[in-house]
Design a protein around this motif. Structure first.
Motif, short mmCIF file in Angstrom:
data_model
loop_
_atom_site.label_atom_id
_atom_site.label_comp_id
_atom_site.label_asym_id
_atom_site.label_seq_id
_atom_site.Cartn_x
_atom_site.Cartn_y
_atom_site.Cartn_z
N LYS A 158 1.27 -1.18 0.13
CA LYS A 158 0.12 -0.16 -0.15
C LYS A 158 0.60 1.42 -0.37
O LYS A 158 1.43 1.82 1.02
N LEU A 159 0.80 1.93 -0.80
CA LEU A 159 2.06 2.92 -1.83
C LEU A 159 0.44 4.39 -0.46
O LEU A 159 -0.40 3.78 -1.21
N GLU A 160 2.01 5.59 -0.05
CA GLU A 160 1.37 6.51 -0.60
C GLU A 160 1.00 7.06 -1.28
O GLU A 160 -0.15 7.92 -1.81
N ARG A 161 0.97 6.88 -2.64
CA ARG A 161 1.30 7.96 -3.51
C ARG A 161 1.76 7.11 -4.78
O ARG A 161 3.03 5.69 -4.48
N GLU A 198 8.83 -5.26 -9.12
CA GLU A 198 8.55 -5.87 -7.80
C GLU A 198 9.31 -5.43 -6.79
O GLU A 198 9.38 -4.96 -5.62
N ARG A 199 10.63 -6.16 -7.57
CA ARG A 199 12.05 -6.06 -6.64
C ARG A 199 12.33 -4.44 -5.44
O ARG A 199 11.88 -4.46 -4.20
N VAL A 200 12.28 -3.62 -6.82
CA VAL A 200 12.59 -2.42 -6.36
C VAL A 200 11.86 -1.19 -5.71
O VAL A 200 11.48 -0.72 -4.58
N VAL A 201 10.47 -2.01 -5.94
CA VAL A 201 9.50 -0.99 -5.33
C VAL A 201 9.40 -2.04 -3.66
O VAL A 201 9.30 -0.94 -3.09
N ARG A 202 9.18 -3.34 -3.72
CA ARG A 202 9.49 -3.65 -2.32
C ARG A 202 10.83 -3.17 -1.26
O ARG A 202 10.23 -3.51 -0.34
N ARG A 203 11.92 -3.06 -2.00
CA ARG A 203 12.81 -2.24 -1.39
C ARG A 203 12.81 -1.03 -0.72
O ARG A 203 12.85 -0.56 0.12
N ASP A 253 9.79 0.43 -0.31
CA ASP A 253 8.70 0.18 1.19
C ASP A 253 8.89 -0.52 2.24
O ASP A 253 8.88 -0.17 3.32
N GLU A 254 10.32 -1.04 1.87
CA GLU A 254 10.87 -1.07 3.10
C GLU A 254 11.60 -0.23 4.44
O GLU A 254 11.86 0.04 5.26
N ASP A 255 12.17 -0.05 2.70
CA ASP A 255 13.63 1.20 2.98
C ASP A 255 13.28 2.61 3.60
O ASP A 255 14.15 3.39 4.12
N ALA A 256 11.65 3.07 2.72
CA ALA A 256 12.13 4.43 2.75
C ALA A 256 11.67 5.16 4.69
O ALA A 256 10.64 4.39 5.23
N GLU A 294 23.28 1.43 -4.19
CA GLU A 294 22.80 0.94 -5.66
C GLU A 294 23.15 -0.69 -5.18
O GLU A 294 22.17 -0.67 -6.43
N GLU A 295 23.28 -1.08 -4.55
CA GLU A 295 22.60 -2.44 -3.63
C GLU A 295 21.30 -3.13 -3.63
O GLU A 295 20.72 -3.38 -4.53
N ALA A 296 20.98 -1.76 -2.93
CA ALA A 296 19.21 -1.85 -2.93
C ALA A 296 18.79 -1.29 -4.56
O ALA A 296 17.25 -1.51 -4.57
N LEU A 297 19.04 -1.13 -5.51
CA LEU A 297 18.82 -0.41 -6.64
C LEU A 297 18.50 -2.15 -7.51
O LEU A 297 18.39 -1.65 -8.77
N GLN A 298 19.11 -2.84 -7.74
CA GLN A 298 19.73 -3.96 -8.48
C GLN A 298 18.18 -4.57 -8.89
O GLN A 298 17.45 -4.65 -7.58
#
Length: 570
Positions: free
Chosen positions: A462-465, A541-546, A548-551, A566-570
């Motif tokens: 569930k994203l804010e935007r 999916e992977r980068v969106v979930r990352r 959502d977890e890290d922001a 950079e690792e988080a964006l791979q």
């Protein structure tokens, strides 16, 4: 004045060439053409080809078309040859234009400010069904594009369009292209000013004017009076954005020199305030300045953004005011932070008490059949007006409150969503290899698959935007990859077996000014970050979930993407 005359009046008097290497600026270097493209534009300008299309080519067929007309002047009337089916992306850069192209055309219908009636929509739908194999795309320039058009049918198409006040004049080419306008101009209760009369005045005076039919390259402009700043002003050559001056009242902030492609540059403010009654003159002044001072020697340096980069905004303003305007412009305030979301999706109240509804097809893809159904549906509920947007969307006007839910349900049945998923709402794609001779990979089908997959795999997030996903088939950025949260530039990647497969270079964290972002910014590229088309869904999916977890709380995707390792964006 002849269309072939290089310039006009005192604004374009030829001067002796300067010493050193010429940039081909008419008022600096003289008007001698420095490349083949400039030669044919002076010899016989693009507007002239209409007569040959009507009198010769439509009667004698595709093979009778002069090569320079086909690959040059036809664009002045919204016509490009489309890609021949079956040519893979690896051959795009290897083949000549005549080897890539089919004997069919893409036709672009010009819709300044995106304003349409149901009668006009029904005509476009009919042309699509009768001559375009039922194809139609809503573009991010508020146009409709049709495909499979044969030159034999172009005169009849023009006849039908012009009978209802539409045209293809200067929809492409080195000319002033469509003027973007707010899709809710004259409708929204919160707009500062309705710019519709201004846009109509400019179109009437200057579109098709031979004096402006030979610019160095294309010239894109936009005018909005809505506080959502809904015309992507930062990436236009020229844009007017409504602002309230503390002394003079509501007018416009002037921006120049934006554009993306392979050398992206965001527009800059000139620091002036333009009164509504001067907008047309200032528009003409900037366009004329570009004609006279724009770089013409090399086409890849011929957009207005390169002139602005060379001059800077202070010199640009000084030349504009002293050589092209009858009086200086007053200093003006900068525009405030944008309010709302400029795609206008969903249900909104009009100033007259009725409602407008923003709907989205999937990545701009519709059809003549769908457009005809939409015209019928609107009229069924008492409306005759709709708008296209700069985000591949449609806005339907004048809906009674009691009919809102019923029409939304029927819109869903024809593939137009007023309450779309975040990914359906925020994903756009260019034409791609299906029709475009420049493309390397498929875009529309790839993007459609991604939308449907991500709606399922990220349903629990569930994203804010919404996170914007822009997919482009080549480096030219028709889908605005550098200003998307996730921008994908098509290219071929090694498949691990000695061959190549479709894929994308990834741009992350771009975006235009919005209610969540004070200033526009270009996306970040990470060295070596590329994704195959087959793995696109899983990467997003992977980068969106990352994210959502890290922001951090309230942190946008763009903010996170620019600070993330950079690792988080791979």
């Amino acid at each position: 004045m002849s269309e072939n005359t290089p310039a006009s009046g005192t604004h374009a008097a030829a001067r002796p060439p300067r010493e050193g290497r010429s940039n081909g600026q008419w008022k600096v270097d003289g008007t001698e053409p420095l490349n083949e493209n400039e030669q044919w534009k002076q010899q016989d300008g693009g507007l002239s080809v209409r007569d040959r299309i009507e009198q010769v080519y439509s009667k004698e067929g595709f093979d009778s078309i002069d090569e320079t007309d086909l690959h040059g002047r036809f664009r002045w009337w919204g016509l490009y040859t489309q890609r021949k089916p079956g040519i893979d992306g690896g051959r795009t850069a290897q083949l000549e234009a005549h080897e890539l192209e089919d004997k069919y055309f893409m036709l672009r219908v010009r819709i300044d400010s995106g304003q349409l009636t149901t009668e006009q929509l029904r005509v476009i739908a009919g042309i699509s069904r009768d001559f375009g194999r039922d194809t139609a795309d809503v573009t991010d320039r508020q146009n409709f594009q049709l495909h499979w058009i044969e030159v034999e049918n172009v005169p009849e198409i023009w006849k039908r369009l012009e009978a209802v006040g539409l045209e293809t004049t200067e929809a492409c080419g080195d000319v002033p292209r469509i003027i973007l306008g707010s899709p809710v101009a004259g409708i929204a209760a919160d707009e500062l000013i309705d710019a519709t009369p201004i846009i109509r005045d400019i179109v009437k005076k200057y579109i098709g004017d031979p004096e402006l039919a030979n610019l160095p390259r294309k010239f894109k402009s936009a005018i909005t009076g809505h506080p959502s700043q809904d015309v992507v002003h930062e990436i236009n050559d020229l844009a007017f954005v409504a602002v309230e001056h503390p002394e003079f009242g509501v007018g416009f902030d002037l921006w120049v020199g934006g554009g993306l492609s392979t050398a992206p540059r965001l527009a800059e403010r000139l620091g002036v305030w333009v009164s509504p009654d001067r907008v047309a003159d200032v528009w003409y002044g900037v366009c004329s300045l570009f004609r006279d001072y724009g770089f013409r020697r090399m086409r890849n340096k011929a957009r207005l953004k390169f002139l602005l980069a060379d001059w800077g905004p202070e010199k640009f303003r000084q030349i504009l005011e002293t050589e092209y305007l009858d009086a200086p412009l007053p200093d003006g305030p900068s525009i405030p932070m944008a309010k709302g979301i400029g795609d206008h999706i969903g249900v909104h109240k009009q100033k007259d008490g009725k409602f407008y509804i923003g709907v989205t097809p999937v990545v701009g893809r519709v059809s003549g059949t769908i457009l005809g159904q939409l015209a019928d549906l609107l009229e069924k509920y008492g409306s005759t007006r709709l708008r296209t947007t700069a985000h591949q969307k449609l806005v339907l006007l004048d809906i009674e409150e009691k009919d809102v839910e019923a029409i939304i349900a029927e819109l869903d049945e024809i593939g137009l969503a007023a309450r779309p998923s975040d990914f359906r709402r925020a994903t756009i794609a260019c034409t791609g290899i299906e029709y475009c001779k420049l493309a390397i990979v498929d875009t529309k089908n790839t993007a459609t698959k991604a939308v449907h997959t991500l709606e399922k795999t990220l349903a629990d997030v569930k994203l804010e935007r919404p996170i914007s996903l822009h997919i482009n088939g080549c480096p030219n950025s028709c889908a605005r990859i550098q200003i998307a949260d996730i921008g994908l530039k098509g290219q071929l990647l090694p498949d691990g077996n000695g061959g190549m497969e479709p894929g994308f270079q990834v741009h992350l964290g771009g975006g235009l000014a919005s209610k969540d972002r004070e200033e526009a910014g270009l996306g970040r590229t990470v060295r070596g970050l590329k994704v195959t088309a087959a793995n696109l869904d899983s990467y997003v999916e992977r980068v969106v979930r990352r994210y959502d977890e890290d922001a951090a709380e309230g942190e946008t995707f763009a903010e996170w993407a620019h600070r993330a390792e950079e690792e988080a964006l791979q």
